[in-house]
Write a protein that holds these residues in place. Structure first.
Motif, PDB file in Angstrom:
ATOM      1  N   ALA A  41       0.855  -1.185   0.000  1.00  0.00           N
ATOM      2  CA  ALA A  41       0.000   0.000   0.000  1.00  0.00           C
ATOM      3  C   ALA A  41       0.893   1.238   0.000  1.00  0.00           C
ATOM      4  O   ALA A  41       1.881   1.286   0.731  1.00  0.00           O
ATOM      5  CB  ALA A  41      -0.884  -0.012   1.236  1.00  0.00           C
ATOM      6  N   PRO A  42       0.554   2.202  -0.835  1.00  0.00           N
ATOM      7  CA  PRO A  42       1.448   3.344  -0.989  1.00  0.00           C
ATOM      8  C   PRO A  42       1.651   4.140   0.300  1.00  0.00           C
ATOM      9  O   PRO A  42       2.691   4.754   0.477  1.00  0.00           O
ATOM     10  CB  PRO A  42       0.764   4.188  -2.064  1.00  0.00           C
ATOM     11  CG  PRO A  42      -0.620   3.656  -2.171  1.00  0.00           C
ATOM     12  CD  PRO A  42      -0.619   2.255  -1.679  1.00  0.00           C
ATOM     13  N   ASP A  43       0.670   4.098   1.222  1.00  0.00           N
ATOM     14  CA  ASP A  43       0.839   4.914   2.425  1.00  0.00           C
ATOM     15  C   ASP A  43       1.967   4.394   3.307  1.00  0.00           C
ATOM     16  O   ASP A  43       2.483   5.093   4.157  1.00  0.00           O
ATOM     17  CB  ASP A  43      -0.476   5.007   3.213  1.00  0.00           C
ATOM     18  CG  ASP A  43      -0.929   3.640   3.696  1.00  0.00           C
ATOM     19  OD1 ASP A  43      -0.816   2.688   2.894  1.00  0.00           O
ATOM     20  OD2 ASP A  43      -1.382   3.528   4.845  1.00  0.00           O
ATOM     21  N   LEU A  44       2.356   3.125   3.084  1.00  0.00           N
ATOM     22  CA  LEU A  44       3.475   2.577   3.846  1.00  0.00           C
ATOM     23  C   LEU A  44       4.750   3.376   3.579  1.00  0.00           C
ATOM     24  O   LEU A  44       5.625   3.487   4.424  1.00  0.00           O
ATOM     25  CB  LEU A  44       3.714   1.110   3.493  1.00  0.00           C
ATOM     26  CG  LEU A  44       2.712   0.111   4.073  1.00  0.00           C
ATOM     27  CD1 LEU A  44       3.124  -1.306   3.708  1.00  0.00           C
ATOM     28  CD2 LEU A  44       2.608   0.255   5.578  1.00  0.00           C
ATOM     29  N   LEU A  45       4.817   3.931   2.369  1.00  0.00           N
ATOM     30  CA  LEU A  45       6.023   4.679   2.010  1.00  0.00           C
ATOM     31  C   LEU A  45       6.188   5.922   2.873  1.00  0.00           C
ATOM     32  O   LEU A  45       7.289   6.445   3.009  1.00  0.00           O
ATOM     33  CB  LEU A  45       5.960   5.090   0.534  1.00  0.00           C
ATOM     34  CG  LEU A  45       5.998   3.932  -0.460  1.00  0.00           C
ATOM     35  CD1 LEU A  45       5.771   4.453  -1.857  1.00  0.00           C
ATOM     36  CD2 LEU A  45       7.317   3.188  -0.376  1.00  0.00           C
ATOM     37  N   ASP A  46       5.073   6.389   3.462  1.00  0.00           N
ATOM     38  CA  ASP A  46       5.156   7.583   4.290  1.00  0.00           C
ATOM     39  C   ASP A  46       5.624   7.279   5.702  1.00  0.00           C
ATOM     40  O   ASP A  46       5.942   8.180   6.460  1.00  0.00           O
ATOM     41  CB  ASP A  46       3.781   8.271   4.356  1.00  0.00           C
ATOM     42  CG  ASP A  46       3.389   8.820   3.001  1.00  0.00           C
ATOM     43  OD1 ASP A  46       4.304   9.199   2.254  1.00  0.00           O
ATOM     44  OD2 ASP A  46       2.182   8.844   2.690  1.00  0.00           O
ATOM     45  N   ARG A  47       5.617   5.997   6.058  1.00  0.00           N
ATOM     46  CA  ARG A  47       6.038   5.648   7.426  1.00  0.00           C
ATOM     47  C   ARG A  47       7.539   5.847   7.546  1.00  0.00           C
ATOM     48  O   ARG A  47       8.277   5.767   6.562  1.00  0.00           O
ATOM     49  CB  ARG A  47       5.693   4.175   7.728  1.00  0.00           C
ATOM     50  CG  ARG A  47       4.251   3.822   7.431  1.00  0.00           C
ATOM     51  CD  ARG A  47       3.274   4.646   8.266  1.00  0.00           C
ATOM     52  NE  ARG A  47       3.307   4.214   9.654  1.00  0.00           N
ATOM     53  CZ  ARG A  47       2.445   3.335  10.153  1.00  0.00           C
ATOM     54  NH1 ARG A  47       1.518   2.809   9.396  1.00  0.00           N
ATOM     55  NH2 ARG A  47       2.521   2.989  11.423  1.00  0.00           N
ATOM     56  N   PRO A  48       8.012   6.105   8.788  1.00  0.00           N
ATOM     57  CA  PRO A  48       9.445   6.373   8.966  1.00  0.00           C
ATOM     58  C   PRO A  48      10.341   5.257   8.439  1.00  0.00           C
ATOM     59  O   PRO A  48      11.422   5.510   7.911  1.00  0.00           O
ATOM     60  CB  PRO A  48       9.590   6.512  10.480  1.00  0.00           C
ATOM     61  CG  PRO A  48       8.237   6.877  10.976  1.00  0.00           C
ATOM     62  CD  PRO A  48       7.253   6.263  10.027  1.00  0.00           C
ATOM     63  N   LEU A  49       9.919   4.002   8.628  1.00  0.00           N
ATOM     64  CA  LEU A  49      10.761   2.900   8.163  1.00  0.00           C
ATOM     65  C   LEU A  49      10.283   2.338   6.827  1.00  0.00           C
ATOM     66  O   LEU A  49      10.826   1.357   6.333  1.00  0.00           O
ATOM     67  CB  LEU A  49      10.832   1.792   9.212  1.00  0.00           C
ATOM     68  CG  LEU A  49      11.553   2.183  10.507  1.00  0.00           C
ATOM     69  CD1 LEU A  49      11.592   1.018  11.472  1.00  0.00           C
ATOM     70  CD2 LEU A  49      12.960   2.666  10.230  1.00  0.00           C
TER      71      LEU A  49
END
Lengths: 613, 368
Positions: free
Chosen positions: A416-424
């Protein structure tokens, strides 16, 4: 022999022995005076290690002729109002420095009081005061000390090399500069300009910038700001991440009301706060500023004021520990940025050799990056549009990755693309069945799966230890430990706290305690040694983490056995779950042995590797 | 030196002596076993400076002599030789090698001079007595689990063997639990000093006793103990310390009696302790009229409860024990009627077989 009153010169020389130990002490006294005088820029020049010349010029408020004449008298000061030694708000107060220096050297003071048209000069030659005479000076005060120790040849013999004295002087100015970021400093030792520190802008960032100039760029990148206040004691400052550490405590600074001090209180508190985050024998970098109400601290303990005494040392200690802990817990999964930089440097070195036949311009860049001093500056965030543009082909290439390489297990489905926004970021692949490669909006993250998971399991055990009470195993034969009277007393005072951690003991005659129950987690353990260590800690530091440390060590071993090993294949969801848990767990940036659990390679740095920037 | 020995005989002797040899030593000769001819037999001797084992084996000696060679290497070689093979050991007087020939195999082993081999010098044994191997084995079996492994309390790192009234008694404790086993005093043991036999010696002795059914000759002095088991002699230094006054901690007035079938109890404890995955987790015993409820609660793993029918008439109570300690003790009990004598949840508890008064165990509870 009859008893007689010593002459004022002799008295001053004796005082000088206490205050002026070496040229650096003169610099310290003079620079402190300049700071107390409200200087904005202080210029220090020394020659011959400070023995032939020390000159300190400031742009402070200066002195008028009467003040100037009085300043070189013993116990004359402008800094102590109403003779109240318990309310000291300036760095100096004893009124000893100038006459002491004047008694053993050639001292010249030029000063011009703020708003007055003329400047004056006074000279003291080895105790002999000259008359006041007019001189030319733009503003502030300029003090020159020549031929230091010429009146005390014995002391002269104890001077170390010019280099050592210069180093001590630099250290003194650096420490004062750390506490006074708003003041500009320049120091010239001999022919060399050894320090140039411009006035830092006010605020936290300015202060950190000043500290970075002194403690190194790594510290600036890896420092956590902390601030805490309780009952009139304020602790602010910067603490380095645990992964940034060194083998000694030379980079741990404590300032009390702006005064650089050395205090074992700091050492104990830092050890307690960093605890299991840092490997044994390594020490974090930090600079802490304690501000207390002047009546709460006694600075009149040491002639050179390097030691202070707090009225309530335990409160200061707990505040420091609390502040550090809070900052470290908030840092969560953050690991040292210098880790990533070191990785990149290693990359650059390897590629540099292979790419030696590259074009002239890039060859130059490589040789630059090969040099030891090369460190990428803190990466600037790339504009989002650009980062997204970079994203697309990268994702594509991973999706089209065929799993022919046995060592790499990419995740087939796109996360999911929003994972890319997570710090890790989003887990992309596992390489060598040991490392998880994840992608964020603007960087690549590499995670050591065993180290990371070990830390997570360990933190879970620790939380259990903290919430549940510790089970205690009763002893058939109570262990009598002879510890000495003071130790037995302090152990008895802390028996409630110790019982909470599973150690039940009670006084047993004078100087001994009887241990009746031990933490079951420790099994068959060396009770004598444990109690002796506890007593020593409690007596000298007022608190002990040792018992908790021992319990946590057991947890750590259990964590090691209970965590995912290197070599285990992980599926995509497993990897992402690990990353998400790391983000949510405090202290997950380093493993139980203080090594980083992950490194981040900024996209900008990677681009630099390929010469795109 | 030159001799021929049958492989089985050699293997038996080496098997007895090699285990005392430490795998890693700082003194090279301590890794070696000494071979010394004595008439028509050969003597094998190994030591770790704390204890030594000597074994005799029959051999065809053609040239007397003595030599030392790496013990574990020799043992491994002999183990791999075919059954029934004849082994020839030969050492030229001026060479520092021992050659071993068997069939078509040939080995040359680095030898060290037998003169340098340490001697434990057993000294005079002040007391000696004879004891059945099975009795001695029982003594060890039932107490050694309680030996402390904590090195600072060195005086607990062994079994305390001493006389008490008309009994020879063995006691071991690690401060958390205690095991006491006794049997009728053999002739000659009267007046012997109380000795603490170190753990490694106890384990060696236990191993040597496995092969034999005969009786054991025991010699005791203030500093050493010697066990002669058939052709093997084990001599050991003792732990130089005073064993604590253990009798004080054995409760005499515990009035709450719990009778339980050992088999049922053991398997129930074993089952519920599955939940207590880590060490230091307690099993809670809740006692009520003729009912025992065992429970383990592990916030991480879940919980377990099991009820067993028991004989219990006293007031209801709860007490917690380390699961491993309970299993250790249950493993030593034999009868189907085990007695727990309890006082309260913070005091030591006595456990023993109801029919057998010679063995008893004391267990300190845990507090949660």
């Amino acid at each position: 022999m009859t008893i007689r009153q010593l002459s004022p010169e002799t008295i001053n020389r004796i005082a000088a022995g206490e205050v002026v130990e070496r040229p650096a002490s003169v610099v310290k006294e003079l620079v402190e005076n300049a700071i107390d005088a409200g200087a904005r820029d202080i210029d220090v020049v020394t020659a011959g290690g400070g023995l032939s010349l020390i000159r300190v010029a400031d742009d402070g408020h200066g002195m008028g002729p009467t003040d100037l004449a009085l300043a070189v008298e013993r116990h004359a000061t402008s800094k102590l109002t109403d003779d109240d030694l318990f309310d000291i708000r300036t760095l100096g107060f004893r009124g000893e420095a100038l006459p002491s220096i004047g008694s053993i050297a050639l001292l010249t003071i030029q000063s011009r009081a703020h708003g007055t048209p003329e400047a004056h000069e006074i000279t003291v030659a080895r105790g002999a005061k000259s008359a006041l005479k007019p001189t030319a000076l733009n503003r502030g005060t300029c003090i020159e000390v020549r031929e230091l120790f010429s009146a005390t040849p014995a002391r002269l013999k104890f001077m170390k090399s010019e280099r050592a004295e210069n180093q001590a002087t630099t250290e003194v100015v650096r420490r004062l500069a750390m506490a006074n970021p708003q003041v500009g400093f320049s120091l010239t030792t001999g022919e060399r300009a050894s320090l140039r520190l411009p006035q830092a802008p006010p605020g936290t960032d300015g202060h950190l910038a000043r500290l970075g100039r002194i403690m190194g760029a790594d510290f600036m990148a890896d420092a956590l700001h902390l601030s805490g206040e309780r009952e009139g004691v304020r602790v602010t400052g910067f603490a380095g991440l645990p992964t940034l550490n060194r083998p000694d405590t030379a980079m741990q600074f404590l300032f009390v009301n702006g005064r650089p001090v050395r205090d074992k209180l700091l050492v104990g508190a830092v050890r307690a706060a960093y605890g299991d985050l840092i490997p044994k024998g390594r020490h974090p970098l930090l600079a802490l500023f304690v501000d207390v109400d002047p009546p709460e601290v006694d600075v009149n303990v040491h002639p050179a004021k390097v030691e202070v005494r707090f009225r309530d040392a335990a409160r200061v200690r707990s505040l420091i520990i609390g502040g550090l802990r809070g900052a470290l817990d908030q840092a969560g999964h953050r690991a040292s940025a210098s880790g990533g930089a070191a990785t990149l440097a290693a990359f650059a070195a390897v590629t540099g050799v292979q790419g030696a036949s590259g074009s002239a311009s890039s060859a130059q860049a490589w040789s630059h990056s090969n040099s030891q001093s090369w460190r990428p500056s803190r990466p600037v965030h790339a504009p989002t549009g650009f980062a997204e543009a970079m994203q697309a082909p990268l994702t594509g290439s991973f999706a089209g990755f065929d799993a022919t390489s046995a060592d790499t297990s990419p995740i087939a489905h796109a996360p999911a693309p929003d994972l890319l926004d997570r710090p890790l970021g989003a887990a992309r692949a596992q390489v060598h069945a040991t490392y998880i490669v994840a992608q964020t909006q603007n960087s690549v993250v590499i995670v050591d799966q065993h180290a990371a998971h070990e830390r997570l399991v360990y933190e879970r055990f620790k939380a259990m230890l903290a919430t549940g009470s510790v089970t205690r195993q009763g002893l058939l034969i109570p262990e009598i430990v002879e510890v000495g009277e003071a130790e037995a007393e302090v152990l008895a005072d802390h028996s409630m706290d110790l019982a909470e951690l599973g150690l039940a003991l009670e006084p047993f005659g004078t100087g001994a305690v009887a241990v009746r129950e031990v933490p079951a987690l420790l099994g068959d353990t060396d009770i004598q040694g444990l109690v002796h260590d506890l007593a020593a800690d409690l007596l000298h530091e007022g608190a002990s983490k040792r018992l908790r440390d021992r319990l946590e060590a057991v947890c750590s071993t259990m964590a090691c056995h209970g965590s995912v090993r290197a070599g285990r294949r992980l599926t995509g969801p497993e990897m992402n779950a690990l990353l998400r848990e790391m983000e949510a767990t405090p202290n997950s940036g380093q493993c139980n042995h203080g090594r980083p659990t992950w490194v981040e390679l900024k996209l900008t740095d990677i681009e630099r590797l390929f010469g795109r920037r | 030196m030159r001799l021929v020995i049958e492989r089985g005989e050699l293997l038996r002797a080496l098997g007895h002596v090699t285990s005392v040899v430490e795998r890693r030593t700082t003194i090279p000769i301590l890794s070696n076993v000494m071979l010394k001819t004595a008439g028509a037999s050969v003597e094998f001797k190994a030591t770790d400076l704390e204890r030594e084992v000597i074994e005799q084996a029959n051999a065809e000696v053609t040239q007397p002599g003595a030599v030392t060679v790496p013990a574990h290497m020799l043992h491994d070689i002999v183990r791999k030789l075919p059954d029934g093979a004849q082994v020839e050991l030969k050492r030229e007087p001026d060479k520092d090698r021992l050659t071993l020939t068997s069939g078509t195999s040939r080995f040359a082993l680095q030898a060290l001079s037998a003169e340098d081999f340490p001697d434990l010098s057993p000294g005079e044994m002040t007391h000696s007595f004879e004891i059945g191997a099975s009795e001695l084995k029982r003594l060890i079996d039932k107490t050694r689990f309680a030996i402390s492994t904590e090195e600072t309390r060195y005086y607990l790192n062994g079994i305390y063997l001493h006389t008490a009234g008309h009994a020879l008694r063995a006691v071991a404790t690690d401060g958390h639990r205690l095991a006491q086993v006794e049997f009728e005093m053999p002739a000659g043991a009267d007046g012997m000093p109380g000795i603490i036999v170190p753990r490694k010696t106890v384990n060696e002795l236990h191993r040597l006793l496995e092969d034999t059914g005969a009786s054991v000759q025991v010699g005791v002095s203030k500093a050493k103990v010697r066990f002669e088991i058939g052709t093997v002699t084990l001599t050991s230094k003792l732990i130089d310390g005073s064993f604590p006054d253990y009798d004080r901690v054995i409760p005499k007035n515990n009035d709450k009696e719990l009778h339980v079938s050992n088999a049922a109890f053991k398997s129930a404890v074993d089952r519920v302790s599955t939940i207590a995955s880590e060490r230091g987790r307690a099993v809670k015993l809740a006692l009520d009229a003729d009912k025992l409820t065992l429970s383990v609660n592990n916030p991480e793993g879940g919980s377990a409860t099991e009820e067993i029918d028991v004989g219990y008439k006293a007031a209801a109570m709860e007490i917690g024990f380390n699961a491993r300690y309970l299993l250790d003790i249950a493993g030593q009990l034999e009868s189907d009627d085990v007695v727990f004598k309890l006082a309260d949840s913070g005091s030591p508890t006595v456990v023993r077989d109801s029919a057998d008064a010679t063995a008893l165990y004391v267990l300190m509870p845990m507090r949660v």
